[in-house]
Design a protein around this motif. Sequence first.
Motif, PDB file in Angstrom:
ATOM      1  N   GLU A  70      -6.524  -3.108 -10.946  1.00  0.00           N
ATOM      2  CA  GLU A  70      -5.749  -2.463 -10.360  1.00  0.00           C
ATOM      3  C   GLU A  70      -6.196  -3.077  -8.676  1.00  0.00           C
ATOM      4  O   GLU A  70      -7.372  -3.398  -8.629  1.00  0.00           O
ATOM      5  N   ARG A  71      -5.307  -2.928  -7.635  1.00  0.00           N
ATOM      6  CA  ARG A  71      -5.771  -3.474  -6.315  1.00  0.00           C
ATOM      7  C   ARG A  71      -5.114  -2.083  -5.393  1.00  0.00           C
ATOM      8  O   ARG A  71      -5.636  -2.188  -3.966  1.00  0.00           O
ATOM      9  N   TYR A  72      -4.433  -1.318  -5.835  1.00  0.00           N
ATOM     10  CA  TYR A  72      -3.828  -0.049  -5.210  1.00  0.00           C
ATOM     11  C   TYR A  72      -4.915   0.581  -4.570  1.00  0.00           C
ATOM     12  O   TYR A  72      -4.647   1.407  -3.431  1.00  0.00           O
ATOM     13  N   SER A  73      -6.255   0.652  -4.930  1.00  0.00           N
ATOM     14  CA  SER A  73      -7.286   1.493  -4.466  1.00  0.00           C
ATOM     15  C   SER A  73      -7.633   1.047  -2.909  1.00  0.00           C
ATOM     16  O   SER A  73      -8.473   1.690  -2.170  1.00  0.00           O
ATOM     17  N   LEU A  74      -7.045  -0.180  -2.553  1.00  0.00           N
ATOM     18  CA  LEU A  74      -7.371  -0.759  -1.205  1.00  0.00           C
ATOM     19  C   LEU A  74      -6.505   0.283  -0.158  1.00  0.00           C
ATOM     20  O   LEU A  74      -6.660   0.186   0.864  1.00  0.00           O
ATOM     21  N   LEU A  75      -5.364   0.831  -0.843  1.00  0.00           N
ATOM     22  CA  LEU A  75      -4.445   1.356   0.361  1.00  0.00           C
ATOM     23  C   LEU A  75      -5.036   2.327   1.074  1.00  0.00           C
ATOM     24  O   LEU A  75      -4.832   2.569   2.091  1.00  0.00           O
ATOM     25  N   PRO A  76      -5.550   3.383   0.409  1.00  0.00           N
ATOM     26  CA  PRO A  76      -6.181   4.475   1.238  1.00  0.00           C
ATOM     27  C   PRO A  76      -7.376   3.983   2.113  1.00  0.00           C
ATOM     28  O   PRO A  76      -7.278   4.676   3.331  1.00  0.00           O
ATOM     29  N   TRP A  77      -8.060   3.069   1.706  1.00  0.00           N
ATOM     30  CA  TRP A  77      -9.176   2.509   2.671  1.00  0.00           C
ATOM     31  C   TRP A  77      -8.362   1.859   3.920  1.00  0.00           C
ATOM     32  O   TRP A  77      -8.995   1.879   5.232  1.00  0.00           O
ATOM     33  N   GLY A  78      -7.643   1.036   3.776  1.00  0.00           N
ATOM     34  CA  GLY A  78      -6.759   0.423   4.800  1.00  0.00           C
ATOM     35  C   GLY A  78      -6.170   1.306   5.714  1.00  0.00           C
ATOM     36  O   GLY A  78      -6.230   0.995   6.896  1.00  0.00           O
TER      37      GLY A  78
END
Length: 422
Positions: A70-78
């Motif tokens: 997955e790559r969606y875990s970057l959204l909260p950090w972004g």
Amino acid sequence: MKGVGYGFAELGINCVEIFLRLHLLVFYTDHVGLNSSLAGLALGLAIFWDAIIDPIVGHYSDRLRMRRGERYSLLPWGFLFLSLSILGLLNPPFLKGVWSQFCYLLFFSLLVNTAYTTLSVPYSAIVGDLASGEHERSRLIGWRLAFGNIGAIFGIAIPSYFLISREYKPYGVTAWMIVALLALGTFVSWFTARKFNRPPPKDSKEGGFSLTMPIKNKRFMPLLAAYFIANMGLTFNSSLALYFYRLRLKFSEEQVSLVLLVFLLVFTLSIPLWVYSVRFVSKRNALMAGVFVLGLTATFIYPFLPPKDVMWTLFFASGISGALVGSAVLLESLLTDIVKDEEVRTGKDELGLYFGVWKMIGKISRGLALAVTGQILAWARVDDPENSYFRLSLAFGPLVGCFFIGAVVILWKLSNEGSALK
């Protein structure tokens, strides 16, 4: 609904972009006290930096997906990075001296642009992780553009409200409102991505960072070139619009606002129609038809719009042009089709890298167009009013139209390519 959930984050993301485009330079020159040349230099350096890191962030999101599925875990950090950066950018301390103001603006502009890329590039690439086919990708991109248009309205309306109401520190209050929109949108899209994420195939391969693969892709490069030219035309259009409506058509501020609002409304409503149209014609042909007619409208209609007659402008500039600009949804849809087709051939999921290159080229074309716009205005705004109006009409009409028609000529080269362009 998957489409609504995925597209929701664009509400805050595009709100940030529109607000910063319209107000950041004014805030630092008129409120902080920095001179315009140094403020423009700081913002220009930040945009250049932003363009450089787009492919890098995109590639990192690809690697994260390959290793963790997955790559969606970057959204909260972004979101967290971007929120803190915006609050710092719009709440500067008292800065004594020009160079301290310049350094503060440059530092936080670099942070904001880095954070914006960290959020927006992986978010754009998630569409390939959620969709099961090209029609669903088109639909998801359509939802994202629709919410982006709503975000644009917020980006215009929120600061205007606090400025008109003479709120204490209106830009500081606006920053908190934007952060709230970002929080809501990012959470909804992150939750949706978690629920509908489709892990990469087991035989997928992890690729190293290289810009040569997108450049060597014979289907991607013509599309990228067409986007570069069309985006320059759109930038000229948006940069010259207020001058054209105020000076050439002699509209009041209320009439200008009405024209822009109706344009965004029609643009948003037309998106599902363009998505639905590809069930009957190829995406390439539908896109070419929309952009070509848009170019013809700009070239042959805009110069002859009657001054002070808002109805004709609403019909052509807001109605017809707004509906035709909706065809832009097919541009990114074609991009994702090409990249997913390449993934089948090579076994490498590099949608993040491609979106990074896509956004990089978009920023470069916008920067070039903005630089040229200043020269166009210097040529158009002469002492003779009639001559000035004529030149402004040429710039807003045929000049913009030629860029759109030129993009269609390049798109024509895609006519004999593979199934990803159907």
